[in-house]
Design a protein around this motif. Structure first.
Motif, PDB file in Angstrom:
ATOM      1  N   ASP A  91      38.414  40.493  41.766  1.00 29.33           N
ATOM      2  CA  ASP A  91      39.779  40.294  42.254  1.00 29.33           C
ATOM      3  C   ASP A  91      40.216  38.842  42.072  1.00 29.33           C
ATOM      4  O   ASP A  91      39.557  37.917  42.548  1.00 29.33           O
ATOM      5  CB  ASP A  91      39.820  40.678  43.740  1.00 29.33           C
ATOM      6  N   LEU A  92      41.348  38.630  41.384  1.00 32.16           N
ATOM      7  CA  LEU A  92      41.834  37.266  41.140  1.00 32.16           C
ATOM      8  C   LEU A  92      42.119  36.537  42.443  1.00 32.16           C
ATOM      9  O   LEU A  92      41.842  35.341  42.576  1.00 32.16           O
ATOM     10  CB  LEU A  92      43.096  37.305  40.278  1.00 32.16           C
ATOM     11  N   THR A 137      34.774  44.031  43.689  1.00 29.05           N
ATOM     12  CA  THR A 137      35.732  45.113  43.871  1.00 29.05           C
ATOM     13  C   THR A 137      37.105  44.504  44.132  1.00 29.05           C
ATOM     14  O   THR A 137      37.236  43.307  44.397  1.00 29.05           O
ATOM     15  CB  THR A 137      35.365  46.010  45.065  1.00 29.05           C
ATOM     16  N   LEU A 138      38.128  45.346  44.073  1.00 31.13           N
ATOM     17  CA  LEU A 138      39.452  44.922  44.506  1.00 31.13           C
ATOM     18  C   LEU A 138      39.468  44.836  46.032  1.00 31.13           C
ATOM     19  O   LEU A 138      38.781  45.588  46.716  1.00 31.13           O
ATOM     20  CB  LEU A 138      40.520  45.902  44.028  1.00 31.13           C
ATOM     21  N   VAL A 139      40.265  43.910  46.547  1.00 31.11           N
ATOM     22  CA  VAL A 139      40.354  43.696  47.990  1.00 31.11           C
ATOM     23  C   VAL A 139      41.762  44.087  48.435  1.00 31.11           C
ATOM     24  O   VAL A 139      42.754  43.560  47.923  1.00 31.11           O
ATOM     25  CB  VAL A 139      40.064  42.224  48.351  1.00 31.11           C
ATOM     26  N   ILE A 153      49.140  34.421  42.717  1.00 31.48           N
ATOM     27  CA  ILE A 153      48.613  33.704  41.543  1.00 31.48           C
ATOM     28  C   ILE A 153      49.470  33.992  40.320  1.00 31.48           C
ATOM     29  O   ILE A 153      49.786  33.090  39.527  1.00 31.48           O
ATOM     30  CB  ILE A 153      47.151  34.104  41.290  1.00 31.48           C
ATOM     31  N   LEU A 154      49.856  35.247  40.151  1.00 30.13           N
ATOM     32  CA  LEU A 154      50.605  35.654  38.964  1.00 30.13           C
ATOM     33  C   LEU A 154      52.093  35.322  39.063  1.00 30.13           C
ATOM     34  O   LEU A 154      52.763  35.154  38.039  1.00 30.13           O
ATOM     35  CB  LEU A 154      50.428  37.156  38.736  1.00 30.13           C
ATOM     36  N   GLN A 181      34.112  43.530  35.678  1.00 28.18           N
ATOM     37  CA  GLN A 181      35.240  44.272  36.233  1.00 28.18           C
ATOM     38  C   GLN A 181      36.568  43.527  36.047  1.00 28.18           C
ATOM     39  O   GLN A 181      37.633  44.119  36.193  1.00 28.18           O
ATOM     40  CB  GLN A 181      35.019  44.524  37.728  1.00 28.18           C
ATOM     41  N   MET A 182      36.512  42.232  35.740  1.00 24.71           N
ATOM     42  CA  MET A 182      37.739  41.473  35.491  1.00 24.71           C
ATOM     43  C   MET A 182      38.276  41.738  34.087  1.00 24.71           C
ATOM     44  O   MET A 182      39.350  41.277  33.716  1.00 24.71           O
ATOM     45  CB  MET A 182      37.504  39.980  35.725  1.00 24.71           C
ATOM     46  N   THR A 183      37.521  42.469  33.283  1.00 26.29           N
ATOM     47  CA  THR A 183      37.922  42.904  31.937  1.00 26.29           C
ATOM     48  C   THR A 183      38.300  41.709  31.055  1.00 26.29           C
ATOM     49  O   THR A 183      39.403  41.649  30.490  1.00 26.29           O
ATOM     50  CB  THR A 183      39.096  43.921  31.993  1.00 26.29           C
TER      51      THR A 183
END
Length: 839
Positions: free
Chosen positions: A103-104, A74-76, A665-666, A124-126
């Motif tokens: 979640d990255l 899931t997203l955190v 990260i991005l 879920q990371m698509t």
């Protein structure tokens, strides 16, 4: 006839929503199981395991030769990172083999906190392309779970020479199919305050919808479940998937019963073993019946062979059905039903469902009490159970339960499977030429552990009986009492060569000893490093409080008319273009360039599609060739592709930025991605957005204030499925070019459907939503960049929306006045709070 090349043994990965399911998996041929804990888990409705149970669960699985994977998919949110760190420490201590992550930022945290635990990128990371897999690999991902929409043809492209070195692939082979791309579905939160990216999917895709075409409801007969795919069953595709090098075959179903887990494991274990041994052992009708009876909405190969819009969604029902077994012939005054069997008759105790069409929740069924007649086709049920007046000749009859099958499956896991010494698969690869040492590479399958050795004596030219792959299997396969079994053997020896058997034996013994040490090291997780907790070291520095930067407002446009209208405004904004036909991007750029020549400060940025598959880099090249001011990046493949581009870059909401670690990260310069901002995920509510703004530099973020929420984003094309007889874009006739389509839900709300350049559909919420009420606290937290997104608005409406929000940011109007004027929903994210719709 030459002996076929040995095939790598893939893993059979089973779901375990509870202890019974874990026993069913272990008893019926699974190699690994995946399960969740009470938090950070995309199946919160499953029973799941507790943190207290975790060490015992992992030990139990390991004792029976199974690997243990924990879902943290899931997203955190910002306030949850510290708890996620503690979860990861517990997983490391319990010797969990891998975590499955969406979640990255959690990937980075896991590398620091739990270095002995492998990291698998969740569906879920698509990840839909080799470029996306490559990006995930740079973060430390060791396995990629592909999106379910990836065909076998696409999978083959992951194995191209140009994509060498990508992480191994895990592929779903059986179970429920989400109609939307995992990680990109915002429907549950938009309609019901439950986020699929937080484990709370409300299964809105299983509900009935009406099809609205050009403003009128289209009659579709008995088709109402327009977004409900059949279940995936790729058992017939097992040999091809093995040939493609898929490392893990995944079964969906952490909410399913243990009988389902047992049956599906049995069938796929049989199919995998037959394929590995090159046996032409077809999957039998009995196997398919077993799969249908344990859970099925209809079985189909999904997207394995590409899209087929006439088969994926039959739209007649979305609930569980077993196999079709009969049709109603007639009803009798005594309440019994005479049927015509399509195959073998059923017996008393079996469960049936009568499909009379219409609302599936009103369909009737029950257990057979007696079966009379020559073929047992006069069926009687519990008195009053079946209203025969509602049945018609020809109605379909499905078998929903078989007590004998259930009993047989339950027997397999009634007792704990006996512990066994775990024997891991080891593969060998040899290379060399006469006069040089033989190079032996030994790999512990499914792990990064690898040993490379050189022979002490050189290879010699063979006069007879040269080394072959088949001949090497005997000396290399003498693994006796070691904890290993022989996997694949690959030879790249040049010419006909030979090496003494004694030297091959020595190499094997040394390789095995080294791999045993590696396996032992894995069994003893490293203690956490003392000092500052990893999370505190990883988080970006938080800037001191300062006055927020002047507010900027950008607008995403979907038509040239919208762009032209905004360019006529006194303060033309940055414009993001998001067109169905991206070939028209050049026209959008030309329109803005003309305005720039007349002193306009507008910029033109072009949006990538939300999904990019292996053969779709051409979409990115079209964007580059249009020469915009910048590109709005919407998927991991685009991050990888554009990192060397001179174009300016921003990340969109679909990158799922929910916490400071992911944003960092991005955004950090050393990543080489060159992003100027990232849009905050739509999963965050207003308070969580404020938390994020205070945990990282606010200048990193762009906040979408106004949009029609993009609910479903899907490979399923509503236009082709229900307005054509075509299976894909080659024969559908492109009804999307001629019609405007929407879906009408049960409460009468009409939700527009829009196709994109890849023929993927997005279902947008029928009502715009606004975060206008939260602008003041966002500004106080440092936010300065905001965005509006348009859908079908005409030019004058587009300009009015933009100028109204512009006045809000400049202090010329209030949020309540804006909302009243634009009649939008007062809402920003719906994971908490109530949904307020203003009439």
């Amino acid at each position: 006839m030459p002996t076929p090349a040995p095939r790598l043994r893939p893993e059979l990965l089973a779901p375990a929503g509870n202890w019974e399911c874990a026993r069913a998996a272990a008893a019926n041929g699974a190699d690994a199981v995946f399960f969740g804990l009470p938090r950070f888990n995309a199946r919160l409705r499953a029973d799941n395991f507790t943190l207290e149970e975790l060490p015992a669960a992992v030990e139990w699985l390991h004792a029976r030769g199974l690997r243990a994977y924990v879902t943290m998919n899931t997203l955190v949110f910002p306030s949850e990172l510290a708890d996620a760190e503690q979860f990861l420490l517990a997983l490391q201590a319990a010797r969990v083999d891998a975590i499955i992550v969406q979640d990255l930022g959690l990937v980075e945290l896991a590398r620091a906190v739990a270095p002995d635990v492998e990291i698998h990128a969740s569906t879920q990371m698509t990840i839909t392309s080799p470029e996306g897999a490559r990006f995930a690999s740079t973060l430390g991902v060791t396995r990629v779970v592909l999106a379910r929409e990836i065909s076998m043809r696409d999978m083959a492209r992951f194995q191209d020479e140009a994509n060498e070195g990508l992480p191994p692939l895990e592929v779903f082979v059986h179970g429920a199919l989400c109609v939307a791309y995992s990680g990109q579905c915002l429907t549950s939160e938009s309609l019901g305050q439950r986020s699929a990216n937080r484990g709370e999917c409300a299964q809105a895709c299983r509900l009935p919808y009406g099809l609205v075409v050009d403003g009128a409801v289209k009659e579709l007969g008995d088709k109402a479940y327009l977004l409900s795919p059949q279940d995936l069953a790729a058992v017939a595709e097992v040999p091809k998937l093995i040939e493609l090098g898929v490392a893990s075959f995944k079964i969906e179903g952490r909410l399913k019963a243990p009988e389902y887990v047992a049956a599906v494991c049995q069938v796929y274990r049989k199919a995998i073993d037959a394929a590995l041994e090159h046996r032409e052992e077809a999957v039998t009708e009995a196997d398919y019946r077993k799969l249908e009876l344990t859970f099925s909405r209809g079985l189909f190969s999904g997207w394995m062979h590409g899209v087929n819009h006439q088969q994926l969604v039959h739209a007649r029902y979305s609930n569980k059905r077993g196999p079709l077994v009969a049709h109603v012939r007639k009803t009798r005054p005594d309440g019994s039903v005479e049927v015509e069997w399509t195959g073998e008759p059923l017996r008393p105790g079996d469960g049936l469902l009568f499909d009379s069409g219409g609302d599936q929740n009103r369909q009737q069924g029950g257990r057979i009490w007696t079966a009379a007649g020559a073929r047992g086709n006069h069926l009687a049920f519990e008195q009053g159970r079946i209203d025969t007046a509602r049945l018609r000749p020809g109605d379909a009859v499905y078998q929903t339960d078989d007590p004998r099958l259930d009993a047989a499956l339950q027997k397999t896991f009634a007792r704990d499977p006996e512990p066994k010494r775990e024997r891991r698969s080891v593969s060998f690869a040899v290379s060399g030429r006469a006069g040089e040492p033989l190079r032996l590479e030994a790999t512990l399958d499914g792990t990064p552990a690898k040993v490379v050795l050189l022979s002490a004596v050189p290879l010699d030219t063979a006069r007879n009986r040269p080394l072959t792959e088949a001949g090497l299997r005997d000396p290399l396969g003498r693994l006796g009492e070691t904890p290993f079994v022989l996997g694949a053997v690959h030879s790249a020896l040049e010419g006909e060569t030979i090496l003494p058997v004694s030297e091959l034996n020595r190499l094997r013994r040394e390789a095995v000893a080294a791999l045993e040490k590696a396996a032992e090291g894995k069994a003893k997780p490293a203690a956490p490093a003392p000092g500052v907790p990893a999370l505190r070291r990883l988080l970006p520095p938080v800037p001191g409080k300062a006055d927020p930067a002047p507010a900027t407002l950008s607008v995403l446009c979907r038509t040239l008319d919208q762009i032209a209208a905004l360019l006529a405004s006194d303060q033309a904004p940055r414009i993001y273009a998001d067109f169905e036909d991206i070939r028209r991007y050049k026209e959008a750029v030309a329109l803005v360039r003309e305005a720039q020549e007349n002193s306009s400060q507008a910029e033109i940025w072009l949006a990538t599609p939300r999904i990019q598959k292996a053969a779709e880099q051409g979409f990115f090249k079209l964007i580059e060739n249009a020469a915009p001011d910048g590109v709005l990046i919407r998927n991991l493949g685009a991050l990888d592709y554009f990192k060397t581009s001179p174009l300016r870059k921003c990340g969109d909401f679909s990158l799922n930025v929910a916490n400071a670690l992911t944003a960092q990260i991005l955004m950090r310069p050393e990543s080489g991605l060159g992003l100027e901002t990232v849009a905050i995920s739509y999963d965050l509510n207003a308070r969580q957005v404020e938390d994020l703004l205070r945990s990282a530099p606010p200048a990193w973020f762009e906040i979408v204030l106004h949009q029609h929420m993009p609910m479903f984003h899907m490979e399923h094309c509503v236009f082709a499925a229900f307005l054509s007889e075509g299976k894909d874009h080659t024969d559908c006739g492109r009804p999307c070019d001629r019609h405007r389509v929407a879906l009408k839900d049960r409460v009468g709300m009409v939700h527009p459907v829009v196709a994109d350049v890849g023929c993927r559909n997005t279902v947008f919420h029928g009502r715009a939503q606004s975060g206008a009420a939260y602008v003041a606290p966002f500004r106080a937290a440092g936010a300065g960049r905001f965005r509006l997104e348009l859908l079908h608005e005409d030019g004058p409406s587009a300009r009015r929306i933009y100028e109204t929000y512009r006045r809000l940011l400049d202090g010329g109007t209030t949020a309540s006045s804006l909302i009243a004027e634009l009649r939008v929903a007062d809402q920003l994210g719906v994971t908490s709070g109530t949904l307020t719709v203003l009439g």
